[in-house]
Design an enzyme around this catalytic site. Structure first.
Site, PDB file in Angstrom:
ATOM      1  N   GLY A 250     -12.561 -16.060  14.845  1.00 19.32           N
ATOM      2  CA  GLY A 250     -11.611 -15.161  14.192  1.00 19.32           C
ATOM      3  C   GLY A 250     -12.220 -13.808  13.873  1.00 19.32           C
ATOM      4  O   GLY A 250     -11.571 -12.766  14.023  1.00 19.32           O
ATOM      5  N   ASP A 251     -13.479 -13.809  13.444  1.00 21.31           N
ATOM      6  CA  ASP A 251     -14.170 -12.551  13.165  1.00 21.31           C
ATOM      7  C   ASP A 251     -14.327 -11.735  14.444  1.00 21.31           C
ATOM      8  O   ASP A 251     -14.205 -10.500  14.434  1.00 21.31           O
ATOM      9  CB  ASP A 251     -15.546 -12.832  12.570  1.00 21.31           C
TER      10      ASP A 251
END
Length: 300
Positions: A250-251
């Site tokens: 997600g990052d």
């Protein structure tokens, strides 16, 4: 300049073994370590994409020394505040068929260190980008996101918030440029089961009504959906490959989206690059590399 904030960086120590038994000595098949923390992950993937960023946050002890040196070696600027007591976290990730994580608490953040961070925030200028990502250590006020965003109110700063529940919701009044909840987090925020694409779009729109400019909803194996600030709807699936890692995907998507937008001002391309970065990380034991991103984006 892009600034990322990681309140409690870590060394993620990954051990792999065929099986694990309790009350006996287990021998690993292999070990790896990575420099962890959501903001730090964003900075490292931005570096792979050729964009400069500065990592803010707190480090302590010999593990803090290793984290700072390690991410500088990866091309990330650091302006960490050094704490006088404690050690930065070592998180243990056990991969033995199933995955088990043991996350440490990390050092306490005293008031003088928090004030020093706020002084850094005060120096962020119009035209800069601020990424707030991750949870808040128990020794810090739980409204720290709001306090930071209050400090920069009125400046032309692009704000990215990647957090959950109240941290995210309470930031929306500051009109963040980007937020990235997943389907489960949407369900938690609104108290409704988010199942269909219609549900995803409906609640993404509600988050916009609450203040968010651009909303990415990550959908796991189904890819990601973006509702942009102009009302445009965009979606990309995931690339073909074997997922071996979920940490940092997600990052990586956030980093890719930012890089794509800054380079083209095209929201569709930004989501495409973000999706490629997220998939690339899932296919690697660590974070996405430029080589893997270039390989994956051709499939999307």
């Amino acid at each position: 300049m892009i600034y990322t904030v990681t309140f409690s960086p870590s060394i993620d120590y990954v051990v792999r073994l065929s099986s694990m038994r309790f009350n006996v000595t287990n021998r690993t098949d292999s070990e790896e370590y990575y420099y962890g923390g959501k903001g730090i992950n964003v900075s490292q993937v931005l570096s792979e994409l050729g964009l400069e960023s500065t990592a803010l946050g707190f480090v302590a002890g010999f593990t803090g020394d290793a984290i700072e040196k390690g991410i500088r070696d990866k091309g990330v600027n650091t302006q960490f505040i050094r704490l006088s007591e404690g050690n930065s976290r070592i998180n243990i990730k056990i991969k033995a068929g199933a995955e088990t994580e043991i996350n440490a608490q990390g050092p306490d953040i005293p008031e003088d260190a928090l004030n020093a961070l706020m002084a850094q925030i005060d120096r962020i200028q119009s035209g800069d980008i601020l990424v707030l990502a991750g949870s808040v250590p128990r020794s810090m006020p739980d409204d720290i996101y709001e306090k930071i965003l209050d400090r920069i109110a009125g400046r032309d700063i692009l704000i990215v918030v990647d957090a959950t529940r109240r941290l995210l919701v309470n930031s929306l009044k500051h009109r963040p440029f980007l937020i990235k909840p997943n389907r489960l987090e949407l369900s938690e925020i609104f108290g409704k089961e988010v199942e269909t694409q219609e549900d995803v779009e409906k609640y993404a729109m509600k988050l916009q009504e609450m203040g968010a400019r651009n909303v990415i909803v990550s959908l796991g194996r189904k890819g990601a959906f973006l509702l942009d600030e102009n009302g445009g709807k965009h979606a990309y699936g995931t690339a073909k490959g074997t997922a071996v890692n979920t940490v940092g995907a997600g990052d990586s998507m956030v980093a890719g989206f930012l890089a794509g937008y800054l380079k083209t001002r095209d929201y569709d391309y930004a989501l495409k690059l973000g999706s490629a970065c997220g998939s690339a990380t899932s296919f690697l034991p660590g974070l996405a590399t430029k080589e893997k991103i270039d390989e994956v984006i051709k499939q999307l």
